[in-house]
Design an enzyme around this catalytic site. Structure first.
Site, PDB file in Angstrom:
ATOM      1  N   SER A 213     -32.490  51.747  11.397  1.00 37.26           N
ATOM      2  CA  SER A 213     -32.228  50.405  12.136  1.00 37.26           C
ATOM      3  C   SER A 213     -33.397  49.583  12.257  1.00 37.26           C
ATOM      4  O   SER A 213     -33.098  48.422  12.517  1.00 37.26           O
ATOM      5  CB  SER A 213     -32.009  50.907  13.663  1.00 37.26           C
ATOM      6  OG  SER A 213     -33.164  51.777  14.089  1.00 37.26           O
TER       7      SER A 213
ATOM      8  N   GLY B 290     -29.605  54.804  12.687  1.00 33.71           N
ATOM      9  CA  GLY B 290     -29.664  56.033  12.845  1.00 33.71           C
ATOM     10  C   GLY B 290     -29.715  57.051  11.550  1.00 33.71           C
ATOM     11  O   GLY B 290     -29.846  58.323  11.875  1.00 33.71           O
TER      12      GLY B 290
ATOM     13  N   ASN C  40     -36.463  58.626  11.669  1.00 34.52           N
ATOM     14  CA  ASN C  40     -35.339  59.346  12.337  1.00 34.52           C
ATOM     15  C   ASN C  40     -35.596  60.875  12.008  1.00 34.52           C
ATOM     16  O   ASN C  40     -35.367  61.608  13.031  1.00 34.52           O
ATOM     17  CB  ASN C  40     -33.996  58.806  12.066  1.00 34.52           C
ATOM     18  CG  ASN C  40     -33.764  57.479  12.754  1.00 34.52           C
ATOM     19  OD1 ASN C  40     -34.253  57.308  13.906  1.00 34.52           O
ATOM     20  ND2 ASN C  40     -33.002  56.674  11.990  1.00 34.52           N
TER      21      ASN C  40
ATOM     22  N   ASP D  61     -35.417  48.599  24.874  1.00 32.43           N
ATOM     23  CA  ASP D  61     -35.630  50.101  24.466  1.00 32.43           C
ATOM     24  C   ASP D  61     -36.931  50.500  24.093  1.00 32.43           C
ATOM     25  O   ASP D  61     -37.443  51.691  24.002  1.00 32.43           O
ATOM     26  CB  ASP D  61     -34.748  50.498  23.472  1.00 32.43           C
ATOM     27  CG  ASP D  61     -34.794  49.747  21.959  1.00 32.43           C
ATOM     28  OD1 ASP D  61     -35.921  49.138  21.936  1.00 32.43           O
ATOM     29  OD2 ASP D  61     -33.789  49.852  21.438  1.00 32.43           O
TER      30      ASP D  61
ATOM     31  N   HIS E 145     -36.994  49.216  18.976  1.00 33.09           N
ATOM     32  CA  HIS E 145     -36.654  48.222  17.955  1.00 33.09           C
ATOM     33  C   HIS E 145     -37.219  46.860  18.117  1.00 33.09           C
ATOM     34  O   HIS E 145     -36.993  46.308  19.421  1.00 33.09           O
ATOM     35  CB  HIS E 145     -34.915  48.044  18.059  1.00 33.09           C
ATOM     36  CG  HIS E 145     -34.299  49.428  17.717  1.00 33.09           C
ATOM     37  ND1 HIS E 145     -33.919  50.199  18.743  1.00 33.09           N
ATOM     38  CD2 HIS E 145     -34.288  50.124  16.401  1.00 33.09           C
ATOM     39  CE1 HIS E 145     -33.369  51.187  18.053  1.00 33.09           C
ATOM     40  NE2 HIS E 145     -33.481  51.156  16.798  1.00 33.09           N
TER      41      HIS E 145
END
Length: 223
Positions: free
Chosen positions: A45, A82, A110, A193, A196
């Site tokens: 991402s 992801g 991740n 969040d 990001h």
């Protein structure tokens, strides 16, 4: 998956390449007439530009930079939100239909967040590099270092951190020390969040990548 296909096709269209269908499935291919240097960004991402338009993700920022230099370079965003190193390895074959001149490998974050064994992550990254070199022995390769939060424990944190320099040493690739340098933990450069990057954060990621990518690219630019 449909978003991923659309993303790749859109970028390839803008640089005059082709997204063609074959009996084996969808194949991403450059125009035979294109003499562009093909740079593939295989990531998650952070690379796809989650929460932003594709034009704000760091590969697109870098595309604008090389365009301003009048360099014939095609930056291909192969980031999937992801994705893990295992996922990247599974989908690599698609991109090797037209082997890149340069691979920017930005996977592993991740894996760390999910507590995946660092040894598995290292194996996957190694296989991605080896398979890319099999497809193009002259490929230039950069790998982006990442960090994991301390809540996973100091042992895991250190084992994860050591993945990237160890791969660099073993396989002789270039290291982007920390993809999120100057962005991670900086509130104003991250979305709500806290993970990001914003568009401004993506521009900083582009700077981090460019510092290592630019000298590699110059080796491919006709003099």
């Amino acid at each position: 998956m449909l978003f991923h296909i659309h993303l790749i096709c859109t970028i390839l269209y803008t640089i005059g390449s082709l997204c063609v269908l074959s009996s084996a499935g969808i194949v991403v291919a450059q125009s035979e007439e294109s003499d562009s240097i093909y740079v593939l960004f295989l990531g998650n991402s952070l690379t796809s530009g989650y929460g932003l338009s594709v034009n704000e993700a760091y590969p697109a920022v870098l595309q604008k930079r090389v365009d301003s230099l009048k360099w014939s370079v095609a930056m291909i965003n192969a980031g999937v939100s992801g994705d893990t190193s295992s996922g990247g390895l599974r989908r690599l074959e698609w991109y090797l239909e037209v082997p890149p001149d340069i691979l920017v490998l930005a996977l592993g974050a991740n894996d760390g967040l999910r507590g995946i064994s660092p040894s598995l992550t290292r194996t996957n990254l190694t296989q991605i590099i080896q398979k890319t070199r099999e497809a193009n022995p002259k490929v230039g390769i950069l790998i982006a270092g990442m960090e994991v939060p301390p809540n996973l424990g100091p042992t895991f944190q250190e084992e994860f951190r050591s993945i990237f320099p160890s791969v660099v040493e073993e396989l002789d690739v270039a290291l982007i020390p920390f993809l999120l340098e100057g962005v991670g933990g900086v509130t104003e450069l991250n979305q709500s969040d806290g993970i990001h990057p914003t568009a401004a954060g993506q521009r900083k990621l582009a700077d981090n990548v460019w510092e290592v990518l630019e000298p590699v690219l110059r080796k491919y630019i006709p003099r």
